[in-house]
Design an enzyme around this catalytic site. Structure first.
Site, PDB file in Angstrom:
ATOM      1  CG  HIS A 427      81.695 -29.520  37.863  1.00  0.00           C
ATOM      2  ND1 HIS A 427      82.710 -28.137  36.983  1.00  0.00           N
ATOM      3  CD2 HIS A 427      81.054 -28.052  38.823  1.00  0.00           C
ATOM      4  CE1 HIS A 427      83.132 -27.452  37.871  1.00  0.00           C
ATOM      5  NE2 HIS A 427      81.985 -26.949  39.383  1.00  0.00           N
ATOM      6  NE  ARG A 517      61.513 -33.523   4.378  1.00  0.00           N
ATOM      7  CZ  ARG A 517      61.249 -32.423   5.294  1.00  0.00           C
ATOM      8  NH1 ARG A 517      61.896 -32.042   6.311  1.00  0.00           N
ATOM      9  NH2 ARG A 517      61.242 -31.593   4.274  1.00  0.00           N
ATOM     10  CD  GLU A 687      54.393 -37.086  -2.823  1.00  0.00           C
ATOM     11  OE1 GLU A 687      55.782 -36.362  -2.822  1.00  0.00           O
ATOM     12  OE2 GLU A 687      54.623 -38.485  -2.277  1.00  0.00           O
ATOM     13  N   GLY A 708      53.136 -32.157  -1.546  1.00  0.00           N
ATOM     14  CA  GLY A 708      54.500 -32.039  -1.932  1.00  0.00           C
ATOM     15  C   GLY A 708      54.516 -31.939  -3.272  1.00  0.00           C
ATOM     16  CG  ASN A 710      60.452 -29.668  -3.289  1.00  0.00           C
ATOM     17  OD1 ASN A 710      59.810 -28.758  -3.839  1.00  0.00           O
ATOM     18  ND2 ASN A 710      61.314 -30.649  -1.870  1.00  0.00           N
ATOM     19  CB  CYS A 758      54.572 -30.339   3.920  1.00  0.00           C
ATOM     20  SG  CYS A 758      54.097 -31.121   2.719  1.00  0.00           S
TER      21      CYS A 758
END
Length: 803
Positions: A427, A517, A687, A708, A710, A758
């Site tokens: 409710h 991921r 990467e 990638g 990083n 990404c």
């Protein structure tokens, strides 16, 4: 059976065109019984007492004008005045006598229904207002329902209670809010054979997701016993999602499930006079298992889709439905006992996206099920029972054990609502959605942890889990008209790891998921190291063994727990974006991160530099982890084949050498994930410098690349991105990094393969976005909070770069 007077209409004689005669609830029951029962929808038989009986009661007792006079001049915000006038109106109705000829018609039909239903049968008696369940206003819960009615006296008493419930405080207030004249709303009553769900289970179905409004799922909740506990929020129910498009295409799999606590269950009382039902504690063994098996969930989903399709055809527009179901413990069959159009979430504008986001963090006081996606702050008002409602002030945060329809006049003034008990269809949740206020339900202990006068911030902006923070936290609200957005030529994807955010995030105007991921799903939804699930006997900690036993209860095996939970997490993301592509990166935990999972320390090596150690592709084929990787593969195969979500692509991270590439692709194929089968694409994270230098070789093993940035920046510059001491030198815009980015895009295209990115760089640095667009990168995958701005920046960049 057919009615032979003006006061009774059997369900077989009714359809949705009869709202004026029998109200929305009864008209809908008749529609289903008449039109959908032949299509396999089980609807228990019954009859409606028409609105004419109500009008004749008013006329014969001469109380119509008296009721009008009683409410004349009412100030609905004055709770004391509303309570006093409502009580007086109900007393007027109780004092009226039901004309004998109407009473006889009701009892004749009742006896016929009992004769048809068999020994020990009883009925549910439900109010059905003639203005109920309209497309823009729902009277659901405004009037009363009585269960397990089995005698003449109990039935007539229940009917009079239903008539009087047209003048409960909440019903009076609701009519005023919705602009209905009191005299313009009449009451019909439905009398329906009871389904013996007291011996089994029952609950509520929505043919959309109740929080995000996502229309491609059926959302089912359920608990043991009669369904009023789920409707009223007395229990925290089990939850299930089923994906409509893949179900329609022939797949049969539950998309997602969540075990509820199901603290109590409502059963029949021994006597059928007065209190006809009672709550008892649910046995622990039942609380630890789902109230429906997969076959039953899928059967209900199929029935709900048929009901939605039928009502959509009848109404000439898409009509999401709010449905109540019950399973009979004697015959084992599933029944639909109510259905009405959903009138809150489905009314939202599909082109306006409103995003709430906390701008700071704070101490979390309690958590529960999030209702909606908003944030609000205010002073707490703990209310233990209805007698305390008059102390509530507008703008406060209402905190209670549960709420009931009697509380609605106060709930309309709340900044937010927090309850101890209840699930997403209780409710409090239904009213909060209708009012547009955030609610956190099923916290378990809010009334004990929060105190009246305390300042708090209530946030439902973090997915399925709602949080109540101490103090006033700053938050932002962004509103975007999606209809006015321009789309760039470069594909804009989103990075997403949390399935709880999937349905909401899918509303963003992107081209799919560029990076999903697995780490978040494993850490938050599974919590246990996969090898600890394969070999729980090797876990030496008694506490960790207890946690594993607790988490895996109800599953065929601990390994099944891993594959089902992982597949449901990935499947939820894939279903949210279906048929847009979703690129799932296989697990990329490092050994120190894996060690923090339950049981993980037993199976993980000690590494001096985990960033460059056993991770990614090398881990998948290493003897220490290969069996766990097989579980990942089984989960991904289940997503694509059993769930039918073939929009999932798979991506291999941190693949150092061509030999590793070959070994990983072979290992995946051995576990059923064969490149090209059912359109399966396997991508590689680009990467490492070696990925770029040998991209022609890697192109022979993969179907695409995602940069990638990083890790690539870290390895090009020789900077540990986890070290604060050298963090200032970490820069994706370094000329050497940009040179490798160019080589990656050109190399992929030279081999006829797509290449995306990404990393965070394109959203953080507009000049990086410009550089990548200039290179002709195929896609840019962004965090959800940067999608809108970066998309428009890229539109502008493409226009500038066009000849």
């Amino acid at each position: 059976m057919h009615g032979n007077d003006a006061y009774i209409r059997w369900f077989s004689e009714l359809g949705i065109e009869d709202v004026d005669l029998v109200g929305g609830k009864n008209a809908s029951l008749g529609e289903m019984y008449r039109e959908l029962r032949p299509a396999g929808i089980n609807v228990p038989n019954g009859f409606a007492i028409t609105a004419r009986a109500w009008h004749e009661l008013l006329d014969s007792a001469g109380i119509g004008q008296l009721l009008e006079d009683t409410l004349d001049g009412l100030v609905p915000e004055d709770a004391a005045d509303l309570a006093r006038r409502g009580r007086r109106a109900r007393e007027i109705i109780y004092s009226a006598r039901l004309p004998q000829h109407i009473r006889s018609s009701i009892l004749d039909a009742f006896h016929a229904l009992l004769d048809e239903s068999g020994p020990d049968a009883s009925v549910a008696v439900r109010s059905s207002a003639t203005a109920e369940d309209l497309p823009t206003a729902s009277f659901a819960g405004q009037q009363e329902t009585f269960l397990n009615i089995g005698t003449d006296e109990a039935l007539i008493n229940a009917c009079m209670e239903c008539f009087a419930s047209l003048y409960t405080d909440r019903a009076i207030h609701y009519r005023i809010d919705q602009g209905f004249a009191h005299a313009g709303v009449a009451l019909s009553i439905g009398v329906q054979r009871m389904v013996r769900s007291d011996l089994a289970s029952s609950g509520v179905i929505f043919t959309l997701d109740t929080e995000s409004g996502f229309r491609d799922v059926v959302f089912i909740t359920g608990a043991w016993g009669l369904g009023e506990n789920v409707v009223q929020g007395t229990v925290d129910p089990d939850e299930f999602h089923v994906h409509k498009p893949t179900y329609a295409a022939g797949s049969r799999a539950v998309l997602h499930r969540q075990l509820g606590d199901k603290q109590v269950k409502l059963i029949y009382a021994h006597g059928r006079h007065g209190a006809c039902t009672r709550n008892i504690a649910t046995p622990r063994s039942d609380r630890r298992r789902f109230c429906l098996d997969d076959a039953q969930v899928l059967e209900l989903a199929g029935q709900a889709m048929k009901i939605e399709a039928h009502y959509s055809r009848r109404r000439g527009q898409d009509t999401p439905m709010d449905i109540e179901w019950a399973r009979d413990g004697r015959d084992g069959q599933l029944y639909i006992v109510q259905a009405r159009p959903e009138t809150v979430i489905s009314q939202r504008s599909p082109t306006i996206l409103r995003e709430y986001q906390l701008a700071e963090s704070g101490e979390v006081l309690v958590t529960g099920n999030a209702v909606g996606d908003r944030i609000a702050a205010g002073s707490v008002r703990v209310i233990d029972d209805p007698s305390g409602l008059q102390a509530f002030h507008a703008g406060e945060v209402l905190v209670a054990d549960i709420t009931t329809p009697d509380w609605e006049p106060v709930m309309k003034q709340a900044a937010a609502i927090v309850t101890n008990r209840g699930g997403r269809t209780c409710h409090a949740a239904i009213v909060a959605r209708e009012l547009g206020v955030p609610a956190v339900v099923g916290t378990g202990n809010a009334t004990g942890r929060l105190t009246t006068g305390q300042r708090v911030t209530v946030s439902c902006a973090g997915g399925n889990t709602g949080r109540v923070y101490a103090g006033d936290l700053r938050f932002e609200v962004k509103e975007t008209d999606l209809g006015r957005l321009q789309h760039p030529r470069t594909k804009i994807m989103v990075n997403l790891g949390n399935p709880e955010l999937a349905f909401k995030t899918a509303q963003l105007p992107g081209d799919g998921v560029g990076l999903a991921r697995l780490e978040f799903i494993i850490a938050e939804h599974i919590k246990v190291h996969p090898l600890a699930l394969l070999y729980p006997e090797k876990v030496t900690s008694a506490e960790e063994r207890r946690q594993i036993d607790e988490l895996t209860a109800g599953y065929a095996s601990p390994a099944t727990y891993f594959t089902e939970r992982l597949s449901e997490g990935v499947g939820t993301i894939a279903a949210a974006f279906y048929p847009r592509p979703v690129t799932v990166r296989l697990s990329d935990f490092k050994s120190n991160e894996y060690a923090h999972l339950v049981g993980g320390s037993v199976f993980e090596p000690q590494e001096d530099n985990p960033m460059l150690g056993l991770r990614g592709a090398s881990r998948y084929v290493h003897p220490l982890y290969r069996e766990a990787f097989e579980l990942e593969c089984q989960a991904m195969l289940r997503v694509r084949e059993t769930m039918g979500l073939a929009n999932v692509k798979l991506m291999v991270p941190f693949c150092r050498t061509l030999a590793e590439a070959e070994a990983v692709v072979e290992a995946m194929a051995e576990n059923g994930l064969v490149r090209g089968d059912n359109g399966l694409e396997i991508w590689m994270m680009c990467e490492l410098p070696n990925n770029v230098l040998l991209i022609d070789g890697f192109s022979g093993y993969f179907d695409g690349f995602s940069i990638g940035s990083n890790d690539l920046t870290q390895l090009v510059l020789g900077i540990d991105r986890d070290s604060a001491l050298v963090a200032a030198g970490f820069d994706e815009r370094d000329p050497g990094v940009k040179q490798l980015l160019r080589m990656a895009v050109e190399g992929a295209h030279r081999n006829g393969l797509p290449c995306g990115i990404c990393g965070q760089a394109p959203s953080d640095f507009p000049d990086m976005a410009a550089y990548l667009v200039g290179l002709g990168i195929d896609s840019i995958s962004l965090n959800p909070d940067t999608v809108m701005k970066t998309m428009q920046d890229i539109v502008a960049l493409e226009q500038q770069q066009s000849p």
